[in-house]
Scaffold this motif. Structure first.
Motif, PDB file in Angstrom:
ATOM      1  N   HIS A  12       2.674   8.077   2.488  1.00 27.40           N
ATOM      2  CA  HIS A  12       2.789   8.941   1.308  1.00 27.40           C
ATOM      3  C   HIS A  12       3.670  10.156   1.570  1.00 27.40           C
ATOM      4  O   HIS A  12       3.381  11.258   1.106  1.00 27.40           O
ATOM      5  N   ARG A  13       4.753   9.952   2.303  1.00 26.11           N
ATOM      6  CA  ARG A  13       5.680  11.035   2.637  1.00 26.11           C
ATOM      7  C   ARG A  13       6.972  10.886   1.830  1.00 26.11           C
ATOM      8  O   ARG A  13       7.474   9.772   1.642  1.00 26.11           O
ATOM      9  N   PRO A  14       7.538  11.992   1.404  1.00 27.85           N
ATOM     10  CA  PRO A  14       8.842  11.931   0.713  1.00 27.85           C
ATOM     11  C   PRO A  14       9.955  11.654   1.724  1.00 27.85           C
ATOM     12  O   PRO A  14       9.737  11.738   2.934  1.00 27.85           O
ATOM     13  N   PRO A  15      11.137  11.348   1.238  1.00 27.64           N
ATOM     14  CA  PRO A  15      12.257  11.139   2.162  1.00 27.64           C
ATOM     15  C   PRO A  15      12.486  12.396   2.997  1.00 27.64           C
ATOM     16  O   PRO A  15      12.390  13.509   2.496  1.00 27.64           O
ATOM     17  N   ASP A  16      12.778  12.189   4.271  1.00 31.55           N
ATOM     18  CA  ASP A  16      12.984  13.319   5.167  1.00 31.55           C
ATOM     19  C   ASP A  16      14.429  13.345   5.663  1.00 31.55           C
ATOM     20  O   ASP A  16      15.237  12.498   5.311  1.00 31.55           O
ATOM     21  N   ARG A  17      14.715  14.322   6.486  1.00 31.33           N
ATOM     22  CA  ARG A  17      16.079  14.479   7.009  1.00 31.33           C
ATOM     23  C   ARG A  17      16.531  13.282   7.829  1.00 31.33           C
ATOM     24  O   ARG A  17      17.710  12.942   7.835  1.00 31.33           O
TER      25      ARG A  17
END
Length: 131
Positions: free
Chosen positions: A37-42
């Motif tokens: 449930h994490r958004p896109p990251d670097r």
């Protein structure tokens, strides 16, 4: 795939393999993020940027080969796949930025799973008539 066709194909080599592997690695990273449930990251965005550079290099190789007189077996399909291929990572980037939730990571994962298929189709359309 015959060895003669593979030897003449500008889209079948270490760069194509590296693009496929990189795309699958980014897909796995994005899938783990989506499941958590994490958004896109670097890391996902950096992976998309590096993937785009690899795909642009692959495109340049193909265009240089065509400029040098080599011809794909199915030119229409080949150039369609080529355009699609270089548009995939920027499309994933934009859509993931518009959806800063787990679904943005799912978008990155889906696009990174499509890219290797398009690379393989690119190779197949080049080799239809022997390159």
């Amino acid at each position: 795939m015959t060895s003669a066709a593979a030897a003449n194909s500008p889209v079948d080599g270490i760069l194509a393999t590296a693009s496929i592997v990189l795309s699958l690695l980014v897909a796995v990273w994005a899938l783990v993020a989506a499941v958590r449930h994490r958004p896109p990251d670097r890391v996902q965005f950096a992976g998309l940027a590096v993937l785009e550079l690899a795909l642009l290099a692959l495109t340049v190789l193909a265009l240089v080969a065509v400029g040098g007189g080599d011809r794909p077996g199915e030119p229409g399909a080949f150039f369609g796949y080529l355009v699609t291929l270089v548009c995939l990572p920027p499309l994933a980037w934009v859509l993931a930025r518009m959806e800063p939730t787990r679904w943005g990571s799912a978008i990155v994962c889906a696009v990174c799973l499509v890219a290797p298929v398009v690379v393989v189709r690119l190779q197949q359309t080049w080799e239809v008539l022997g390159g």
